[in-house]
Design a protein around this motif. Structure first.
Motif, PDB file in Angstrom:
ATOM      1  N   LEU A   1       0.822  -1.214   0.000  1.00 51.11           N
ATOM      2  CA  LEU A   1       0.000   0.000   0.000  1.00 51.11           C
ATOM      3  C   LEU A   1       0.860   1.270   0.000  1.00 51.11           C
ATOM      4  O   LEU A   1       0.474   2.290  -0.558  1.00 51.11           O
ATOM      5  CB  LEU A   1      -0.918   0.015   1.233  1.00 51.11           C
ATOM      6  CG  LEU A   1      -2.057  -1.002   1.255  1.00 51.11           C
ATOM      7  CD1 LEU A   1      -2.763  -0.979   2.597  1.00 51.11           C
ATOM      8  CD2 LEU A   1      -3.050  -0.702   0.132  1.00 51.11           C
ATOM      9  N   MET A   2       2.004   1.178   0.618  1.00 51.95           N
ATOM     10  CA  MET A   2       2.868   2.364   0.705  1.00 51.95           C
ATOM     11  C   MET A   2       3.291   2.876  -0.667  1.00 51.95           C
ATOM     12  O   MET A   2       3.589   4.065  -0.828  1.00 51.95           O
ATOM     13  CB  MET A   2       4.124   2.055   1.543  1.00 51.95           C
ATOM     14  CG  MET A   2       3.860   2.037   3.030  1.00 51.95           C
ATOM     15  SD  MET A   2       5.301   1.486   3.961  1.00 51.95           S
ATOM     16  CE  MET A   2       6.344   2.923   3.858  1.00 51.95           C
ATOM     17  N   PHE A   3       3.328   1.955  -1.664  1.00 52.17           N
ATOM     18  CA  PHE A   3       3.696   2.396  -3.011  1.00 52.17           C
ATOM     19  C   PHE A   3       2.705   3.417  -3.563  1.00 52.17           C
ATOM     20  O   PHE A   3       3.018   4.179  -4.465  1.00 52.17           O
ATOM     21  CB  PHE A   3       3.746   1.207  -3.975  1.00 52.17           C
ATOM     22  CG  PHE A   3       4.916   0.296  -3.726  1.00 52.17           C
ATOM     23  CD1 PHE A   3       6.196   0.806  -3.652  1.00 52.17           C
ATOM     24  CD2 PHE A   3       4.730  -1.060  -3.582  1.00 52.17           C
ATOM     25  CE1 PHE A   3       7.274  -0.023  -3.432  1.00 52.17           C
ATOM     26  CE2 PHE A   3       5.806  -1.900  -3.364  1.00 52.17           C
ATOM     27  CZ  PHE A   3       7.078  -1.385  -3.289  1.00 52.17           C
ATOM     28  N   TYR A   4       1.479   3.395  -3.069  1.00 55.12           N
ATOM     29  CA  TYR A   4       0.419   4.204  -3.692  1.00 55.12           C
ATOM     30  C   TYR A   4      -0.125   5.269  -2.765  1.00 55.12           C
ATOM     31  O   TYR A   4      -1.165   5.857  -3.027  1.00 55.12           O
ATOM     32  CB  TYR A   4      -0.724   3.284  -4.145  1.00 55.12           C
ATOM     33  CG  TYR A   4      -0.255   2.188  -5.066  1.00 55.12           C
ATOM     34  CD1 TYR A   4       0.033   2.460  -6.392  1.00 55.12           C
ATOM     35  CD2 TYR A   4      -0.081   0.886  -4.595  1.00 55.12           C
ATOM     36  CE1 TYR A   4       0.485   1.468  -7.238  1.00 55.12           C
ATOM     37  CE2 TYR A   4       0.363  -0.112  -5.431  1.00 55.12           C
ATOM     38  CZ  TYR A   4       0.656   0.181  -6.748  1.00 55.12           C
ATOM     39  OH  TYR A   4       1.107  -0.800  -7.586  1.00 55.12           O
ATOM     40  N   PHE A   5       0.540   5.506  -1.660  1.00 55.12           N
ATOM     41  CA  PHE A   5      -0.065   6.362  -0.649  1.00 55.12           C
ATOM     42  C   PHE A   5       0.889   7.466  -0.221  1.00 55.12           C
ATOM     43  O   PHE A   5       2.064   7.222   0.070  1.00 55.12           O
ATOM     44  CB  PHE A   5      -0.437   5.501   0.569  1.00 55.12           C
ATOM     45  CG  PHE A   5      -1.068   6.270   1.678  1.00 55.12           C
ATOM     46  CD1 PHE A   5      -2.429   6.558   1.665  1.00 55.12           C
ATOM     47  CD2 PHE A   5      -0.304   6.725   2.746  1.00 55.12           C
ATOM     48  CE1 PHE A   5      -3.008   7.280   2.694  1.00 55.12           C
ATOM     49  CE2 PHE A   5      -0.880   7.447   3.771  1.00 55.12           C
ATOM     50  CZ  PHE A   5      -2.235   7.728   3.744  1.00 55.12           C
ATOM     51  N   ARG A   6       0.360   8.710  -0.206  1.00 56.21           N
ATOM     52  CA  ARG A   6       1.152   9.822   0.305  1.00 56.21           C
ATOM     53  C   ARG A   6       0.428  10.407   1.514  1.00 56.21           C
ATOM     54  O   ARG A   6      -0.747  10.753   1.418  1.00 56.21           O
ATOM     55  CB  ARG A   6       1.314  10.898  -0.770  1.00 56.21           C
ATOM     56  CG  ARG A   6       2.302  10.502  -1.848  1.00 56.21           C
ATOM     57  CD  ARG A   6       2.129  11.322  -3.094  1.00 56.21           C
ATOM     58  NE  ARG A   6       0.898  10.956  -3.815  1.00 56.21           N
ATOM     59  CZ  ARG A   6       0.520  11.527  -4.972  1.00 56.21           C
ATOM     60  NH1 ARG A   6       1.239  12.470  -5.508  1.00 56.21           N
ATOM     61  NH2 ARG A   6      -0.592  11.131  -5.566  1.00 56.21           N
ATOM     62  N   PRO A   7       1.098  10.553   2.646  1.00 57.14           N
ATOM     63  CA  PRO A   7       0.439  11.023   3.861  1.00 57.14           C
ATOM     64  C   PRO A   7       0.304  12.542   3.875  1.00 57.14           C
ATOM     65  O   PRO A   7       0.818  13.208   4.758  1.00 57.14           O
ATOM     66  CB  PRO A   7       1.364  10.539   4.976  1.00 57.14           C
ATOM     67  CG  PRO A   7       2.711  10.533   4.343  1.00 57.14           C
ATOM     68  CD  PRO A   7       2.510  10.206   2.895  1.00 57.14           C
ATOM     69  N   THR A   8      -0.401  13.066   2.866  1.00 58.64           N
ATOM     70  CA  THR A   8      -0.583  14.520   2.751  1.00 58.64           C
ATOM     71  C   THR A   8      -2.042  14.787   2.442  1.00 58.64           C
ATOM     72  O   THR A   8      -2.872  13.911   2.629  1.00 58.64           O
ATOM     73  CB  THR A   8       0.275  15.066   1.600  1.00 58.64           C
ATOM     74  OG1 THR A   8      -0.178  14.446   0.388  1.00 58.64           O
ATOM     75  CG2 THR A   8       1.746  14.768   1.807  1.00 58.64           C
ATOM     76  N   GLU A   9      -2.340  15.999   1.943  1.00 61.78           N
ATOM     77  CA  GLU A   9      -3.719  16.286   1.530  1.00 61.78           C
ATOM     78  C   GLU A   9      -4.170  15.298   0.463  1.00 61.78           C
ATOM     79  O   GLU A   9      -5.367  15.133   0.231  1.00 61.78           O
ATOM     80  CB  GLU A   9      -3.839  17.700   0.940  1.00 61.78           C
ATOM     81  CG  GLU A   9      -3.339  18.829   1.797  1.00 61.78           C
ATOM     82  CD  GLU A   9      -1.826  18.946   1.759  1.00 61.78           C
ATOM     83  OE1 GLU A   9      -1.207  18.648   0.718  1.00 61.78           O
ATOM     84  OE2 GLU A   9      -1.257  19.318   2.809  1.00 61.78           O
ATOM     85  N   LEU A  10      -3.189  14.663  -0.209  1.00 58.29           N
ATOM     86  CA  LEU A  10      -3.530  13.751  -1.305  1.00 58.29           C
ATOM     87  C   LEU A  10      -3.932  12.365  -0.809  1.00 58.29           C
ATOM     88  O   LEU A  10      -4.289  11.505  -1.613  1.00 58.29           O
ATOM     89  CB  LEU A  10      -2.331  13.623  -2.246  1.00 58.29           C
ATOM     90  CG  LEU A  10      -1.953  14.924  -2.971  1.00 58.29           C
ATOM     91  CD1 LEU A  10      -0.603  14.782  -3.646  1.00 58.29           C
ATOM     92  CD2 LEU A  10      -3.031  15.298  -3.974  1.00 58.29           C
ATOM     93  N   ALA A  11      -3.843  12.147   0.488  1.00 57.36           N
ATOM     94  CA  ALA A  11      -4.052  10.801   1.023  1.00 57.36           C
ATOM     95  C   ALA A  11      -5.393  10.231   0.573  1.00 57.36           C
ATOM     96  O   ALA A  11      -5.464   9.086   0.094  1.00 57.36           O
ATOM     97  CB  ALA A  11      -3.982  10.838   2.550  1.00 57.36           C
TER      98      ALA A  11
END
Ligand code: HEM
Lengths: 301, 254
Positions: B93-103
């Protein structure tokens, strides 16, 4: 016999001489192979045994009647023994015979008890000198003492690893199946300005959230989880001093945990299903389920 | 000789050649069932464990009653296994996830445009719920067996820490999809931290990286979730497993 120190040889020669009733010089000579070894035949002893009872059997009669005639017995006894010795073991004859006499004399002298005790006192090998003595009795036991009874064990492979593998496969299958039919929730994007009503925690905290509605948050939200839930629960093995593990011998502990499970389960179920807007009581079959996490997204594909 | 037998023989020869070859013997240590000439003997059964990385987890022999499925129900092992599954799916999942407003958008895209995205996300989420449940059941099993009694008292302490870490992992992960469910569940939990006596406000501020749940909180929870807590829980698990063996293997029989 080359390297044995002289003093040791001397000592064993003395022992041998004593045992066989020969001179030390003779024993030494025998040990060094300079003289034929002294042979003690077993036969005379057998004969003696055979014959001893005979005089013994004869003796009792007079012995029982009068102590005086009993004193006569040594003589016949000596007579019976001596010829035998002469015949069979020339070298040791005198000595052994002498011993014989000495030994028999007291027995014969013994008044009435001699009769009663006679069978017990029969010396089955009267001519054999005991050359060793008992120092101690060592019980037979292993040098390394196992601390415990051995435990019934089986090989990890395959008896543990195969069931583990099966459990692991079953769990994987179950999880994939669950994930295929049950869609994880994703509501609208986070919005700090719109508060859902009710706002519920994950299910494993809903029991706590439910308690929060009864008590002061300092107690239900902080004290109970940290003091009871964490510290006391960690210390539990040190509080429960009962060493028994069988359920019948730790009824209180079993009851305690079962009540805890029932209580936590009840609170959680209430929190999940029976609480609606404003944390008011609702009936899920009337008002619907106010819990977004688990239930609303079942779809079959 | 029939064609079938000849094929069989050829295959057996090829298999022996491969299993006995340099490559396989370099990978699998003596005693491995994957090496040529493995026969089922007590000695080899010991070697399977002893000459294997698994020797770090399992002894060569275990108590007979302990392998009965009904004793442990394999719950501890399954807790560990679920942790492994969660690690694998989580890394994916980490490949596709950014912990920002884009989450939130990332999660939406994951579910709609990426192959197996939805399935893996579901596995990670339900697996996490399942792990909380299984760890709890494992604890109950341990309690009902009195398996926390001497000499295993300290392993129970480690166990409670593992339960706490499991809950913390679950809780920090809960915020990451960045939807209404996530932010408000975490708000409820985080507000509770505000009631800690004396330092409540500070604890809450530290948790939220601010006064309320924002994207700063998201980053904080993300780092805790993917790095810090997994790191800590692996250490405690290692000690936990090690203690199970040092305390004389599984407890019991009752
Ligand atoms: C991440 C969570 C955990 C994992 C992966 C884990 C794993 C394991 C494993 C694999 C065992 C071997 C026996 C079995 O499978 O039952 C075990 C035993 C044990 N666990 Fe855990 N455990 C976890 C959490 C806990 C918790 C929450 C507790 C208690 C509060 C606990 C207490 C114990 C004790 C006392 C034993 C020894 C049991 C016996 O000897 O019968 N563990 N654990």
């Amino acid at each position: 016999m080359v390297d044995i120190p002289e003093h040791l040889l001397q000592r064993s020669a003395e022992a041998r001489a004593k045992a066989l009733g020969i001179s030390v010089e003779q024993a030494m000579a025998e040990m060094k192979g300079q003289s034929d070894p002294t042979i003690i035949s077993k036969e005379p002893e057998v004969k003696v045994i055979d014959e001893t009872p005979a005089p013994a059997a004869e003796t009792p009669a007079p012995a029982a009647e009068t102590p005086a005639p009993a004193a006569e017995t040594p003589a016949p006894a000596a007579e019976t023994v001596t010829p035998v010795k002469e015949e069979h073991a020339a070298e040791t004859t005198e000595k052994v015979a002498a011993v014989k006499i000495e030994e028999k004399a007291p027995v014969a002298k013994t008044p009435p008890p001699a009769k009663a005790d006679a069978p017990d006192e029969v010396d089955f090998a009267p001519d054999v000198k005991v050359t060793q003595r008992l120092l101690t009795v060592v019980k037979a036991k292993p040098i390394q003492k196992p601390a415990k009874e051995p435990i019934d064990k089986v090989n990890t492979w395959p008896h543990l690893m195969l069931p583990e593998f099966v459990a692991l496969m079953a769990m994987t299958a179950f999880l994939i199946f669950l994930s295929a039919i049950l869609q994880a929730p994703l509501l609208e994007e986070a919005n700090p300005n719109v508060t859902p009503n009710p706002a519920k925690a994950p299910w494993y905290f809903l029991g706590l959230q439910e308690m929060l509605s009864y008590w002061d948050p300092q107690i239900a939200g902080v004290m109970i989880p940290t003091v009871v839930g964490l510290i006391l629960w960690m210390a539990f093995p040190y509080i429960d001093r009962n060493p028994e593990t069988h359920p019948s011998k730790r009824k209180f502990a079993i009851m305690f945990y079962t009540f805890f499970l029932a209580g936590a389960g009840t609170l959680t179920i209430i929190g999940v299903l029976f609480r609606g807007p404003g944390w008011n009581w609702v009936y899920p079959w009337i008002d619907g389920i106010w819990f977004d996490d688990l239930l609303d997204w079942i779809h079959f594909e | 000789m029939s064609l079938r037998d000849r094929l069989k023989e050829t295959r057996a020869k090829a298999s022996d050649g491969f299993r006995g070859g340099k490559l396989m013997s370099s990978i699998f240590r003596p005693g491995s069932p994957f090496r040529k000439g493995y026969v089922d003997s007590p000695r080899n059964r010991s070697y399977v464990v002893m000459n294997n990385v698994l020797y770090h987890l399992h002894p060569v022999k275990v108590k007979r009653h302990g392998v009965r499925l009904s004793y442990t129900l394999c719950l501890g092992g399954l807790s560990f296994f679920l942790f492994i599954v969660l690690t694998i799916t989580g890394i994916w999942l980490m490949f596709y996830f950014r912990p920002t407003e884009l989450a939130y958008v990332d999660i939406q895209n994951l579910q709609t445009t990426i192959a197996f995205g939805s399935l893996v996300r579901n596995m990670h989420r339900w697996g996490a719920h399942l792990m909380v449940l299984v760890v709890f059941l494992h604890m109950s099993r341990v309690f009902y067996h009195g398996a926390y009694k001497a000499p295993r008292e300290f392993n129970w302490v480690i166990g409670v820490i593992l339960l706490l870490l499991t809950l913390l992992l679950s809780f920090t992960g809960y915020l990451l999809p960045w939807d209404q469910l996530a932010i408000w569940a975490v708000t409820v939990g985080g507000n509770m931290a505000g009631y800690v006596p004396v330092v409540g406000a500070q604890v809450k501020f530290g948790l939220f990286a601010g006064l309320e749940a924002t994207t700063a909180t998201l980053l904080r929870f993300y780092v805790l979730h993917v790095l810090f807590f997994p790191f800590i829980i692996v250490i405690f698990m290692a000690v936990h497993f090690w203690r199970v063996r040092k305390d004389g293997g599984i407890s019991g029989p009752l």
